[in-house]
Design an enzyme around this catalytic site. Structure first.
Site, PDB file in Angstrom:
ATOM      1  N   PHE A  11       0.857  -1.182   0.000  1.00 38.34           N
ATOM      2  CA  PHE A  11       0.000   0.000   0.000  1.00 38.34           C
ATOM      3  C   PHE A  11       0.894   1.234   0.000  1.00 38.34           C
ATOM      4  O   PHE A  11       1.859   1.306   0.748  1.00 38.34           O
ATOM      5  CB  PHE A  11      -0.919  -0.013   1.226  1.00 38.34           C
ATOM      6  N   ALA A  43       0.786  -2.088   5.806  1.00 37.26           N
ATOM      7  CA  ALA A  43       1.565  -2.147   7.044  1.00 37.26           C
ATOM      8  C   ALA A  43       0.878  -2.993   8.113  1.00 37.26           C
ATOM      9  O   ALA A  43       1.538  -3.730   8.850  1.00 37.26           O
ATOM     10  CB  ALA A  43       1.824  -0.737   7.560  1.00 37.26           C
ATOM     11  N   TYR A  44      -0.436  -2.907   8.186  1.00 39.58           N
ATOM     12  CA  TYR A  44      -1.194  -3.659   9.186  1.00 39.58           C
ATOM     13  C   TYR A  44      -0.993  -5.167   9.034  1.00 39.58           C
ATOM     14  O   TYR A  44      -1.102  -5.912  10.008  1.00 39.58           O
ATOM     15  CB  TYR A  44      -2.679  -3.305   9.076  1.00 39.58           C
ATOM     16  N   ILE A  68       2.223   4.880   6.065  1.00 37.41           N
ATOM     17  CA  ILE A  68       0.838   5.091   6.483  1.00 37.41           C
ATOM     18  C   ILE A  68       0.551   6.581   6.365  1.00 37.41           C
ATOM     19  O   ILE A  68       1.109   7.379   7.123  1.00 37.41           O
ATOM     20  CB  ILE A  68       0.616   4.607   7.929  1.00 37.41           C
ATOM     21  N   ASP A  72      -9.146  11.123   5.960  1.00 36.03           N
ATOM     22  CA  ASP A  72     -10.166  11.991   6.547  1.00 36.03           C
ATOM     23  C   ASP A  72     -10.539  11.605   7.975  1.00 36.03           C
ATOM     24  O   ASP A  72     -11.287  12.317   8.638  1.00 36.03           O
ATOM     25  CB  ASP A  72     -11.432  11.972   5.679  1.00 36.03           C
ATOM     26  N   THR A  73     -10.038  10.472   8.445  1.00 35.20           N
ATOM     27  CA  THR A  73     -10.357  10.002   9.797  1.00 35.20           C
ATOM     28  C   THR A  73      -9.053   9.724  10.545  1.00 35.20           C
ATOM     29  O   THR A  73      -7.966   9.947  10.015  1.00 35.20           O
ATOM     30  CB  THR A  73     -11.198   8.712   9.742  1.00 35.20           C
ATOM     31  N   HIS A  75      -7.977   6.832  11.149  1.00 34.19           N
ATOM     32  CA  HIS A  75      -7.643   5.458  10.786  1.00 34.19           C
ATOM     33  C   HIS A  75      -6.127   5.241  10.728  1.00 34.19           C
ATOM     34  O   HIS A  75      -5.634   4.190  11.157  1.00 34.19           O
ATOM     35  CB  HIS A  75      -8.291   5.119   9.438  1.00 34.19           C
ATOM     36  N   PHE A 100      11.138  -1.157  12.841  1.00 37.05           N
ATOM     37  CA  PHE A 100       9.919  -0.492  12.375  1.00 37.05           C
ATOM     38  C   PHE A 100      10.279   0.637  11.420  1.00 37.05           C
ATOM     39  O   PHE A 100      10.460   1.781  11.827  1.00 37.05           O
ATOM     40  CB  PHE A 100       9.170   0.040  13.601  1.00 37.05           C
ATOM     41  N   ARG A 115      10.482  10.730   3.292  1.00 38.61           N
ATOM     42  CA  ARG A 115      11.006   9.853   4.339  1.00 38.61           C
ATOM     43  C   ARG A 115      11.401   8.469   3.813  1.00 38.61           C
ATOM     44  O   ARG A 115      11.419   7.493   4.572  1.00 38.61           O
ATOM     45  CB  ARG A 115       9.979   9.729   5.464  1.00 38.61           C
TER      46      ARG A 115
END
Length: 134
Positions: A11, A43-44, A68, A72-73, A75, A100, A115
């Site tokens: 993703f 990533a999840y 990540i 809009d939230t 999440h 990580f 990054r």
């Protein structure tokens, strides 16, 4: 020579593929070898792949890269927190360094692209930990 497993989240692959390449280059520069690379949807999904790699006798450490980005939230914060927690648990359960190299949360796609070096950082940290804890 340190043997690494590499987990790459697909993703946001315009960010994560250069991160993975940076991790590969860092490993080569440090005379480490990536014995296996596992691609996961996001990533999840990385803790399970990291766990499978950390179980292997030929893997000294695992580096995880992903991005990540904010939406809009909240999440992105939920995903980042859950992922970090589970990767830490894998490292402790398997007594194997799991680093990580996941950028975010709370950043835009443009900030994530800035990054990309986090991929190299993750590989270098994995190598350093494997050397130190050996």
């Amino acid at each position: 020579m340190v043997s690494l497993g590499l987990v790459v989240a697909r993703f946001n692959d315009s960010v994560t593929e250069p991160m993975a390449e940076a991790a590969r280059e860092a490993a080569t520069d440090r005379d480490a070898v990536i014995v296996d690379e596992v691609s996961v949807p996001g990533a999840y999904d990385s803790p399970l792949a990291a766990d499978r790699l950390a179980r292997r006798d030929d893997v000294d450490a695992v580096a995880v890269v992903g991005a990540i980005v904010t939406g809009d939230t909240d999440h992105d914060h939920v995903i980042a927190s859950a992922t970090a927690d589970k990767l830490t648990q894998v490292s402790l359960d398997r007594d194997t360094p799991v680093t990580f190299g996941v950028s975010g949360p709370g950043m835009s796609g443009a900030e994530a692209r800035e990054r990309i070096d986090k991929g190299a950082d993750a590989a270098e940290a994995a190598i350093d930990l494997a050397d130190e804890l050996d």
